[in-house]
Structure formats: structure tokens, C-alpha cells
Design a protein around this motif. Structure first.
Motif, short mmCIF file in Angstrom:
data_model
loop_
_atom_site.label_atom_id
_atom_site.label_comp_id
_atom_site.label_asym_id
_atom_site.label_seq_id
_atom_site.Cartn_x
_atom_site.Cartn_y
_atom_site.Cartn_z
N ARG A 109 -6.09 7.53 -2.05
CA ARG A 109 -6.06 8.37 -3.29
C ARG A 109 -5.85 6.87 -4.48
NH1 ARG A 109 -1.90 13.22 -2.77
NH2 ARG A 109 -3.28 14.50 -1.25
N ARG A 110 -5.49 5.56 -3.91
CA ARG A 110 -5.35 4.44 -4.75
C ARG A 110 -6.10 3.33 -4.53
NH1 ARG A 110 -0.07 4.59 -6.56
NH2 ARG A 110 0.09 2.39 -6.94
N TRP A 111 -7.09 3.39 -3.82
CA TRP A 111 -7.78 2.16 -3.42
C TRP A 111 -8.92 2.14 -4.70
CZ3 TRP A 111 -7.74 -1.81 -0.46
CH2 TRP A 111 -8.97 -2.56 -0.03
N ASP A 112 -9.03 0.79 -4.89
CA ASP A 112 -9.98 0.31 -6.06
C ASP A 112 -11.08 -0.59 -5.43
OD1 ASP A 112 -11.09 -1.00 -8.04
OD2 ASP A 112 -9.50 -1.14 -9.36
N ASP A 113 -12.09 0.03 -5.07
CA ASP A 113 -12.98 -0.81 -4.30
C ASP A 113 -13.66 -1.86 -4.85
OD1 ASP A 113 -14.70 -0.73 -1.61
OD2 ASP A 113 -16.10 -0.82 -2.98
N ALA A 114 -13.78 -1.69 -6.29
CA ALA A 114 -14.53 -2.55 -7.07
C ALA A 114 -13.79 -3.96 -7.09
CB ALA A 114 -15.02 -2.15 -8.33
N ARG A 115 -12.45 -3.68 -7.47
CA ARG A 115 -11.67 -4.90 -7.50
C ARG A 115 -11.58 -5.82 -6.16
NH1 ARG A 115 -8.62 -6.22 -11.39
NH2 ARG A 115 -8.48 -4.17 -12.45
N ALA A 116 -11.33 -5.03 -4.93
CA ALA A 116 -11.33 -5.69 -3.89
C ALA A 116 -12.81 -6.28 -3.42
CB ALA A 116 -11.07 -4.63 -2.79
N ALA A 117 -13.91 -5.63 -3.98
CA ALA A 117 -15.21 -6.52 -3.64
C ALA A 117 -15.36 -7.50 -4.51
CB ALA A 117 -16.24 -5.27 -3.99
N ASP A 118 -15.04 -7.48 -5.69
CA ASP A 118 -15.15 -8.49 -6.42
C ASP A 118 -14.39 -9.75 -6.34
OD1 ASP A 118 -15.80 -9.49 -9.17
OD2 ASP A 118 -13.66 -9.88 -9.45
N LEU A 119 -13.24 -9.52 -5.59
CA LEU A 119 -12.55 -11.03 -5.07
C LEU A 119 -13.03 -11.44 -3.98
CD1 LEU A 119 -10.00 -12.89 -5.84
CD2 LEU A 119 -8.62 -11.20 -4.65
N THR A 120 -13.63 -10.41 -2.92
CA THR A 120 -14.14 -10.89 -1.76
C THR A 120 -15.71 -11.33 -1.76
OG1 THR A 120 -14.28 -8.67 -1.10
CG2 THR A 120 -12.33 -9.92 -0.43
N GLY A 121 -16.39 -11.15 -2.89
CA GLY A 121 -17.86 -11.52 -3.16
C GLY A 121 -18.40 -12.66 -2.33
N PRO A 122 -17.54 -13.77 -2.31
CA PRO A 122 -18.30 -14.94 -1.52
C PRO A 122 -18.05 -14.81 0.22
CG PRO A 122 -16.96 -15.66 -3.44
CD PRO A 122 -16.48 -14.16 -2.97
N LEU A 123 -17.22 -13.88 0.44
CA LEU A 123 -16.79 -13.77 1.78
C LEU A 123 -18.02 -13.24 2.65
CD1 LEU A 123 -13.01 -12.93 1.88
CD2 LEU A 123 -13.89 -15.27 1.73
N PRO A 124 -18.10 -13.75 3.80
CA PRO A 124 -19.26 -13.22 4.82
C PRO A 124 -18.66 -12.20 5.50
CG PRO A 124 -18.17 -15.12 5.88
CD PRO A 124 -17.66 -15.23 4.35
N ARG A 125 -19.58 -10.93 5.09
CA ARG A 125 -19.03 -9.73 5.25
C ARG A 125 -19.07 -9.33 7.02
NH1 ARG A 125 -17.40 -9.50 0.92
NH2 ARG A 125 -17.37 -7.73 -0.59
N ARG A 126 -19.85 -10.01 7.48
CA ARG A 126 -19.90 -9.78 9.03
C ARG A 126 -19.01 -10.57 9.96
NH1 ARG A 126 -26.32 -8.45 10.27
NH2 ARG A 126 -26.66 -6.84 8.86
N ARG A 127 -18.51 -11.79 9.25
CA ARG A 127 -17.46 -12.56 9.85
C ARG A 127 -16.02 -12.10 10.27
NH1 ARG A 127 -17.79 -18.54 7.80
NH2 ARG A 127 -19.68 -18.02 8.57
#
Length: 293
Positions: A109-127
Motif C-alpha cells: 500500500r505504500r510502495w513507490d516503484d518509480a522513486r525506487a527505480a529512479d535511484l537504482t537506475g544505474p545498478l545492474p538488475r541481474r547482479r
């Protein structure tokens, strides 16, 4: 969200003792909504202890604490409070993508996917988290904290291990969250240059006590650096306002607090920046700890 007339955080005479030693003593602060507070002081001053108590990680030894209008009780943070410790707890076998999906699943009910995704954009998703650098793990942990859309952020050294560009991105994400939601953030950090532009208030702890607690702009305005000849102070002033005097051959530099502009004729005056101010207070607290040399 809390209303603008409600304090987000309040402590009264808060203290924490471990055996015979007090890590925090008689700590009383009030923080209003929408603030970004820099919590600083020398190592061992009580910063982590204060944040841990506010997060409900243990029972207090004396005094009281409230967050979001409710008494802090041991057992973990208030549902609208996000706490990030220096440990950066992450599941090592989870990839970045799996970690973010877990954050969303635990906070539906609280998760902000856009904000989390914006900050982690440079991180390799599969690592996997265990394969990330210390700085990358810090970014991922901060993204989990911000992703829950907290009303109060308690961040213990969130910038440690980050390069200058990533520090700016991380601070920008925190301040954007505060500006957009009216949330409040308390950041314990030694990255003073970054904090000056991101924070509006500073709380400086000395050996478990609150030494300074003020709006940063006001704090800088009421301090000045004076440069003049060595020897006795040549103006009429209460010596309690002299924070530090440093000799340089035939000249001396004096940091003063609360002396009116122009009160030291013949001396050069300049305002300190936050790094200079904090560094000076750190030196003076270290001198008092060690005693006469």
C-alpha cells in the motif's frame, strides 16, 4: 501525512546507558514536518544511538521519545518511519530486481516503484546484492527505504562509500521525497559539504548531549571568522562566545558566536561555511575530551 502544525519528532530528556556509560543523555529536540536535519558530531557522540532509539530498536534508559504523535516503543519502527542503519541489511542472494520486488511485496500500500527505480537506475538488475560494491549496496538500501514512501526518514550515514556524483543523486532523491510529500528526514553524516545544500537544520551532538540545534542559515549568520594580530583579544566581548582561537605566527584566527558585526575593529571578518563550522566544533570537543596537552 502529518499536518503542518504537528511535530514529527520530539524527545524529552532522552538518555541511553550501557553499563556505567551514557551514550546519550538529556537529549531534547523537536523536529517539524518538512525538515531535512543534519545530525552530526564526533564518532561516539551518540548519533547512531539516537536514531536507533527513535526507530524503536531498544528501550530507553530515561526520558521519552515520540514520532508522528505516538510514543516510541521497542519492537521496531513506526509503520510510517523508515530507518536505514550503517549495516545496510540486504539479502545477498537476491538480485537487484528481486530486492526491489521484495520491497514492493512487503509494502503493497505504500510502495513507490518509480522513486525506487529512479535511484537504482544505474545498478545492474541481474547482479546479486552480494556482488555489488559497497556504494552500490548503499544505493540499493536507500532505494528500499525511499520506496516505502515514509513520513519520517532516519538515515545513519546514508552517504558513506558513495562517490561525489552518487552522493548528490542520493541526497537529491531524499530532498525530492521531502519536497513532494512533506515528509521529514534526519541524516547522520560526516559529508558536511553535501549536507549544507541539502539540509535546513543541524543538530550537533557532543558526548551524548545536544551542543547545537539550529537552522543552518541562522547558525552560519551568528558565527563569524575573525583574523587579527596574535595576543590578547582586542575587543570587548564575553569570552563565552569565542568558540576557538588558533595562532598562526604573528596572527590568529578566532571563531566567534553571537558577537555583533563590527564589534572587532581592525580585524578581518568573514562568515564560515558549514564545513568550517563543524570542523571547528569537532576540534574543540576533541580538545575537551583529551584535556590539556
Amino acid at each position: 501525512m502529518t499536518s503542518s502544525g504537528t511535530c514529527v519528532l520530539r524527545t524529552r530528556g532522552l538518555g541511553q546507558r550501557y553499563g556505567e556509560a551514557w551514550a546519550l543523555r538529556d537529549c531534547s529536540i523537536v523536529v517539524e514536518p518538512g525538515s531535512v536535519v543534519a545530525l552530526t558530531g564526533a564518532p561516539g557522540a551518540g548519533k547512531s544511538t539516537l536514531l536507533g532509539l527513535l526507530a524503536g530498536l531498544e528501550s530507553v534508559s530515561e526520558g521519552s521519545a515520540e514520532v508522528l504523535g505516538e510514543p516510541v516503543r521497542p519492537g521496531g519502527p513506526h509503520p510510517a518511519v523508515s530507518y536505514l542503519s550503517q549495516v545496510r541489511p540486504l539479502i545477498g542472494d537476491f538480485t537487484v530486481a528481486e530486492t526491489l520486488r521484495l520491497g514492493a511485496a512487503l509494502n503493497p500500500r505504500r510502495w513507490d516503484d518509480a522513486r525506487a527505480a529512479d535511484l537504482t537506475g544505474p545498478l545492474p538488475r541481474r547482479r546479486r546484492a552480494s556482488e555489488l560494491s559497497a556504494g552500490q549496496r548503499a544505493v540499493l538500501a536507500l532505494a528500499l527505504v525511499l520506496g516505502t514512501r515514509p513520513e519520517l526518514l532516519l538515515l545513519d550515514e546514508p552517504l558513506a562509500g558513495l562517490d561525489p556524483l552518487t552522493r548528490r543523486r542520493a541526497l537529491a532523491a531524499v530532498t525530492a521525497h521531502v519536497a513532494e510529500t512533506g515528509a521529514t528526514a534526519v541524516l547522520a553524516s560526516h559529508e558536511i559539504d553535501d549536507l549544507q545544500n541539502a539540509c535546513d537544520r543541524m543538530v550537533f551532538l557532543e558526548r551524548g548531549h545536544v551542543l547545537l540545534d539550529a537552522d543552518i542559515d541562522a547558525l552560519l549568520t551568528e558565527h563569524r571568522v575573525l583574523l587579527g594580530p596574535a595576543g590578547a583579544v582586542s575587543w570587548s566581548a564575553d569570552h563565552d562566545v569565542v568558540v576557538e582561537r588558533r595562532l598562526h605566527g604573528r596572527s590568529q584566527t578566532v571563531l566567534v558566536r553571537g558577537v555583533a558585526p563590527g564589534a572587532a575593529p581592525g580585524w578581518q571578518e568573514s562568515p564560515p561555511d558549514l564545513l568550517e563550522l563543524v570542523t571547528t566544533y569537532l576540534r574543540t570537543t576533541d580538545d575537551r575530551r583529551e584535556g590539556p596537552r
